[in-house]
Motif scaffolding. Structure first.
Motif, short mmCIF file in Angstrom:
data_model
loop_
_atom_site.label_atom_id
_atom_site.label_comp_id
_atom_site.label_asym_id
_atom_site.label_seq_id
_atom_site.Cartn_x
_atom_site.Cartn_y
_atom_site.Cartn_z
N ALA A 66 0.83 -1.21 0.00
CA ALA A 66 0.00 0.00 0.00
C ALA A 66 0.86 1.26 0.00
O ALA A 66 0.63 2.19 -0.80
N TRP A 67 1.86 1.32 0.90
CA TRP A 67 2.70 2.52 0.96
C TRP A 67 3.42 2.74 -0.38
O TRP A 67 3.51 3.87 -0.85
N GLY A 108 9.59 -3.39 7.53
CA GLY A 108 9.15 -2.79 6.28
C GLY A 108 7.70 -2.37 6.24
O GLY A 108 7.15 -2.13 5.16
N ILE A 109 7.05 -2.22 7.43
CA ILE A 109 5.62 -1.94 7.42
C ILE A 109 5.29 -0.45 7.47
O ILE A 109 4.13 -0.07 7.33
N GLY A 110 6.29 0.39 7.67
CA GLY A 110 6.03 1.83 7.80
C GLY A 110 6.16 2.57 6.49
O GLY A 110 6.82 2.11 5.55
N PRO A 111 5.55 3.74 6.39
CA PRO A 111 5.61 4.51 5.13
C PRO A 111 7.01 4.97 4.76
O PRO A 111 7.40 4.92 3.59
N LYS A 112 7.80 5.44 5.74
CA LYS A 112 9.13 5.95 5.42
C LYS A 112 10.06 4.84 4.96
O LYS A 112 10.91 5.05 4.09
N SER A 113 9.90 3.65 5.52
CA SER A 113 10.71 2.51 5.09
C SER A 113 10.45 2.15 3.64
O SER A 113 11.26 1.47 3.01
N TRP A 139 12.39 13.96 8.45
CA TRP A 139 12.91 12.61 8.57
C TRP A 139 14.44 12.61 8.50
O TRP A 139 15.10 11.86 9.23
N ALA A 140 15.00 13.46 7.63
CA ALA A 140 16.46 13.51 7.50
C ALA A 140 17.12 13.90 8.82
O ALA A 140 18.22 13.43 9.13
#
Length: 257
Positions: A38-39, A86-91, A214-215
């Motif tokens: 999804a992401w 690997g379940i998060g959007p940023k990943s 995020w950076a």
């Protein structure tokens, strides 16, 4: 399907709902893959400019990895397979803003998701805790992610107290984990209100800001994550002993502070 995805084309907001209420929205391998897919798909959908992540049902936002999931591990303290990484959007290289809308319990592996959302809205009944130490497991990634959201002492207390104590929405707001407390069951509406505002702003400016935020955290996070595999491998009890502790967990209500 373990996820419900609703896209409001008029506002440019998508709602991603963990839809396993019978399992307290715990994440199995299928759900983990659906989140990743999804992401990554949202990276290509320009009609979606902001997202809200929430959980179905009355009891939980997410309770981490499903206890029934078996993940084979290498015979090395330096290597580990973690299906939640690997379940998060940023990943998944998604730099559109994602707001978490929390109701009920958010615990354990839920912090993989909360740690990659841009901010958290919770209703007044939400609670936060980490059960790892109670069941003989190292809280590594969860602690590292929350250490970038909360004061060190608050993270230490939450992770070390395990199932004996839960942080209320009020306390989570006081320490900065939660940005807004909505009325009971008002979490989704409050998050959608924020997402709709953000989606109305120029896209490049919004996504650039998300990337900049995020950076600022990425280097410290990468260094911490490099330590996690062997800390978990060396500190976790054998799986069968963890299962015994889980099966024998004491009753009674935890303290909520």
């Amino acid at each position: 399907m373990s996820l419900d995805i609703t896209i409001h084309k008029d506002s440019g907001v998508a709602v991603v709902t963990l839809n396993r209420p019978d399992r307290l929205n715990a994440i199995d391998l299928a759900t983990a893959q659906e989140l990743t897919d999804a992401w990554r798909a949202f990276r290509f959908d320009d009609s979606v400019r902001a997202l809200v992540l929430t959980g179905a049902g009355e009891r939980a936002f997410c309770t981490g990895i499903d206890r029934g999931v078996l993940v084979e591990q290498p015979n090395s303290p330096y290597m580990q397979d973690d299906p939640l990484l690997g379940i998060g959007p940023k990943s998944n290289d998604l730099w559109k803003p994602v707001i978490a809308a929390v109701h009920g319990m958010a615990c354990g592996g839920a912090f993989y998701l909360l740690g990659e959302c841009d901010f958290v809205v919770a209703d007044s009944k939400a609670t936060f805790f980490d059960p790892h130490t109670t069941y003989g497991m190292v809280s590594a990634y969860e602690s590292m992610l929350m250490a970038q959201r909360m004061p060190a002492g608050e993270v230490a207390r939450m992770m070390l107290m395990g199932t004996a104590e839960r942080i209320s929405a009020r306390r989570a707001h006081e320490v900065g984990l939660v940005s807004e407390i909505a009325e009971e069951n008002g979490h989704l509406a409050a998050a959608l209100e924020c997402a709709t505002v953000i989606a109305g702003y120029p896209t490049d400016a919004v996504q650039g800001t998300v990337r900049a935020l995020w950076a600022a955290q990425a280097a410290a996070r990468a260094q911490a994550f490099a330590q996690a595999p062997h800390l978990i491998a060396l500190g976790n009890l054998p799986a069968e002993r963890q299962a015994e502790l889980f099966a024998g967990r004491r009753g009674g209500d935890p303290r909520v502070r």
